[in-house]
Write a protein that holds these residues in place. Structure first.
Motif, mmCIF file in Angstrom:
data_model
loop_
_atom_site.group_PDB
_atom_site.id
_atom_site.type_symbol
_atom_site.label_atom_id
_atom_site.label_comp_id
_atom_site.label_asym_id
_atom_site.label_seq_id
_atom_site.Cartn_x
_atom_site.Cartn_y
_atom_site.Cartn_z
ATOM 1 N N LEU A 63 0.814 -1.217 0.000
ATOM 2 C CA LEU A 63 0.000 0.000 0.000
ATOM 3 C C LEU A 63 0.848 1.269 0.000
ATOM 4 C CD1 LEU A 63 -2.911 -0.825 2.471
ATOM 5 C CD2 LEU A 63 -3.130 -0.276 0.043
ATOM 6 N N ILE A 64 1.973 1.226 0.677
ATOM 7 C CA ILE A 64 2.847 2.399 0.730
ATOM 8 C C ILE A 64 3.296 2.781 -0.680
ATOM 9 C CG2 ILE A 64 5.076 3.257 1.546
ATOM 10 C CD1 ILE A 64 4.687 1.392 3.998
ATOM 11 N N HIS A 65 3.683 1.792 -1.451
ATOM 12 C CA HIS A 65 4.145 2.059 -2.815
ATOM 13 C C HIS A 65 2.980 2.313 -3.765
ATOM 14 C CE1 HIS A 65 8.259 1.232 -1.743
ATOM 15 N NE2 HIS A 65 7.856 0.141 -1.129
ATOM 16 N N PHE A 66 1.832 1.752 -3.456
ATOM 17 C CA PHE A 66 0.642 2.039 -4.252
ATOM 18 C C PHE A 66 0.290 3.523 -4.125
ATOM 19 C CE2 PHE A 66 -3.948 1.296 -5.374
ATOM 20 C CZ PHE A 66 -3.714 0.668 -6.589
ATOM 21 N N ALA A 67 0.456 4.064 -2.920
ATOM 22 C CA ALA A 67 0.225 5.497 -2.723
ATOM 23 C C ALA A 67 1.215 6.318 -3.535
ATOM 24 C CB ALA A 67 0.333 5.848 -1.237
ATOM 25 N N ARG A 68 2.469 5.878 -3.579
ATOM 26 C CA ARG A 68 3.478 6.590 -4.379
ATOM 27 C C ARG A 68 3.107 6.554 -5.860
ATOM 28 N NH1 ARG A 68 7.848 4.071 -0.652
ATOM 29 N NH2 ARG A 68 8.479 5.864 0.598
ATOM 30 N N ALA A 69 2.616 5.417 -6.319
ATOM 31 C CA ALA A 69 2.221 5.312 -7.723
ATOM 32 C C ALA A 69 1.033 6.221 -8.022
ATOM 33 C CB ALA A 69 1.887 3.861 -8.066
ATOM 34 N N LYS A 70 0.093 6.300 -7.093
ATOM 35 C CA LYS A 70 -1.040 7.205 -7.275
ATOM 36 C C LYS A 70 -0.566 8.667 -7.274
ATOM 37 C CE LYS A 70 -4.767 4.553 -7.443
ATOM 38 N NZ LYS A 70 -5.725 4.587 -8.572
ATOM 39 N N ARG A 84 -6.836 16.274 -9.461
ATOM 40 C CA ARG A 84 -7.568 16.373 -8.188
ATOM 41 C C ARG A 84 -8.025 14.996 -7.721
ATOM 42 N NH1 ARG A 84 -10.921 21.442 -10.422
ATOM 43 N NH2 ARG A 84 -9.680 23.171 -9.539
ATOM 44 N N GLU A 85 -8.563 14.208 -8.644
ATOM 45 C CA GLU A 85 -9.056 12.878 -8.294
ATOM 46 C C GLU A 85 -7.927 11.984 -7.790
ATOM 47 O OE1 GLU A 85 -11.001 11.577 -11.836
ATOM 48 O OE2 GLU A 85 -12.739 12.897 -11.556
ATOM 49 N N LYS A 86 -6.775 12.061 -8.427
ATOM 50 C CA LYS A 86 -5.649 11.233 -8.011
ATOM 51 C C LYS A 86 -5.073 11.708 -6.684
ATOM 52 C CE LYS A 86 -6.178 8.534 -11.328
ATOM 53 N NZ LYS A 86 -6.749 7.187 -11.066
ATOM 54 N N ALA A 87 -5.072 13.021 -6.453
ATOM 55 C CA ALA A 87 -4.612 13.537 -5.166
ATOM 56 C C ALA A 87 -5.511 13.035 -4.037
ATOM 57 C CB ALA A 87 -4.588 15.062 -5.190
ATOM 58 N N PHE A 88 -6.814 13.012 -4.288
ATOM 59 C CA PHE A 88 -7.763 12.480 -3.306
ATOM 60 C C PHE A 88 -7.488 10.999 -3.062
ATOM 61 C CE2 PHE A 88 -11.780 10.375 -2.259
ATOM 62 C CZ PHE A 88 -12.169 11.105 -1.137
ATOM 63 N N ALA A 89 -7.177 10.258 -4.137
ATOM 64 C CA ALA A 89 -6.898 8.821 -4.004
ATOM 65 C C ALA A 89 -5.653 8.572 -3.162
ATOM 66 C CB ALA A 89 -6.739 8.192 -5.388
ATOM 67 N N TYR A 126 6.800 -6.309 -7.774
ATOM 68 C CA TYR A 126 5.527 -5.792 -8.240
ATOM 69 C C TYR A 126 5.483 -4.266 -8.141
ATOM 70 C CZ TYR A 126 0.397 -5.632 -8.834
ATOM 71 O OH TYR A 126 -0.873 -5.387 -9.287
ATOM 72 N N THR A 127 5.792 -3.737 -6.982
ATOM 73 C CA THR A 127 5.639 -2.294 -6.782
ATOM 74 C C THR A 127 6.621 -1.491 -7.622
ATOM 75 O OG1 THR A 127 7.080 -2.359 -4.826
ATOM 76 C CG2 THR A 127 4.706 -2.569 -4.454
ATOM 77 N N ARG A 128 7.853 -1.959 -7.736
ATOM 78 C CA ARG A 128 8.825 -1.206 -8.530
ATOM 79 C C ARG A 128 8.510 -1.301 -10.018
ATOM 80 N NH1 ARG A 128 9.273 -1.665 -3.415
ATOM 81 N NH2 ARG A 128 11.177 -0.893 -2.416
#
Length: 235
Positions: A63-70, A84-89, A126-128
Motif C-alpha cells: 500500500l505504501i508504494h501504491f500510494a506513491r504510484a497514485k 484532483r481525483e488522483k490527489a484524493f486517491a 511488483y511495486t517497482r
C-alpha cells in the motif's frame, strides 16, 4: 439456450472497451490471479492462518508504494480534474494504511511486527515494476499497471460470492470478503475499469494495444505471485 455470462465478466468495463479487451487478451493470467488457490482458500475458509498473516503484512508494505504510484498519477494526470481525483486517491490510501494496521492487530500482528518486516521479493518486484511503467510511460501506461489490483480485487469478491464451495458461516476471512464485496469498493473497481476505457480512447489505446496488453498480463502475473508468497510461507 445460452447461459448468461458470470457477473464478474460483465461488471467491469464496457463491451468493446479497452479494459475488457485487455482482460480477454490476458485470460489465462487474469484467471490465475482472480481465482488463485489463495483466493479459493479465502472462499472456503481453508487458507492457513500463517499464509493470511504473511499476505496482510506484505499488503501493508504494498500500500505504501501504491500510494506513491497514485502520487505519480497526479504528475502524469491529463487534466486538472484528473489530478484532483488522483490527489484524493493518494490521501485515501494513506488513510487506509492506518486502517490496515488496525485490521492486522485483529490477527495478532502488532504495528511493530508489520513495520519491522522487510518487503518480500514479490512485493519489491511488483511495486517497482508499477512505478517503472509510470515513470517511463504516460498516464495510460501507469493506469494499466494499477488497474489489475483495483479491478481484480472487485472481481475476486464477485467470484467468491458465486463460489458453490464458499463457506458463508464461521469463515475467518469473511470480513476480508465483505470489504471487497461491499458496494463502495465495487463502485471503485467499476470506476477504475471505466477510466481505462476512457483513456484508451483519448490516449490512442488501439495503436498501443500490444504493449498495453503485455503490461496488463504482467500485472496479473505479479498479482499471482503476490498471492503465492502467502501459500509458500506456510510450507
Amino acid at each position: 439456450m445460452d447461459m448468461a455470462a458470470p457477473r464478474w465478466e460483465t461488471e467491469f468495463g464496457m463491451p468493446g472497451g479497452l479494459f475488457r479487451r485487455l482482460r480477454a487478451a490476458a485470460a489465462d493470467a487474469w484467471s490465475g490471479y482472480t481465482w488463485h488457490p489463495f483466493v479459493q482458500g479465502l472462499s472456503d475458509g481453508t487458507l492457513p492462518l500463517p499464509s493470511f498473516r504473511t499476505y496482510l503484512i506484505q499488503d501493508y508494505l504494498f500500500l505504501i508504494h501504491f500510494a506513491r504510484a497514485k502520487a505519480l498519477a497526479v504528475v502524469k494526470g491529463e487534466s486538472l480534474q484528473a489530478m484532483r481525483e488522483k490527489a484524493f486517491a493518494v490521501l485515501a490510501i494513506l488513510d487506509e494504511t492506518k486502517l490496515h494496521l488496525k485490521y492486522c492487530a485483529g490477527w495478532g500482528l502488532s504495528e511493530g511486527d508489520v513495520i519491522a518486516t522487510p518487503e518480500s521479493a514479490e512485493t519489491v518486484s511488483y511495486t517497482r515494476w508499477v512505478l517503472d511503467r509510470g515513470l517511463h510511460g504516460d498516464i495510460l501506461d501507469l493506469e494499466i499497471a494499477l488497474a489489475p489490483c483495483t479491478v481484480g480485487y472487485g472481481e475476486v469478491a464477485l467470484r467468491i460470492l458465486a463460489d458453490p464451495a464458499r463457506r458463508g458461516e464461521d469463515n475467518a476471512y469473511q470480513s476480508w470478503i465483505d470489504t471487497y464485496a461491499a458496494e463502495d469498493y465495487q463502485t471503485l473497481a467499476r470506476s477504475a475499469a471505466a477510466r481505462i476505457d476512457a483513456l484508451g480512447v483519448s490516449h490512442g489505446g488501439e495503436a498501443r494495444f500490444a504493449r498495453l496488453a503485455a503490461d496488463f498480463a504482467e500485472a496479473a502475473r505479479l498479482e499471482q505471485r503476490f498471492w503465492q508468497q502467502g501459500l509458500d510461507s506456510n510450507r
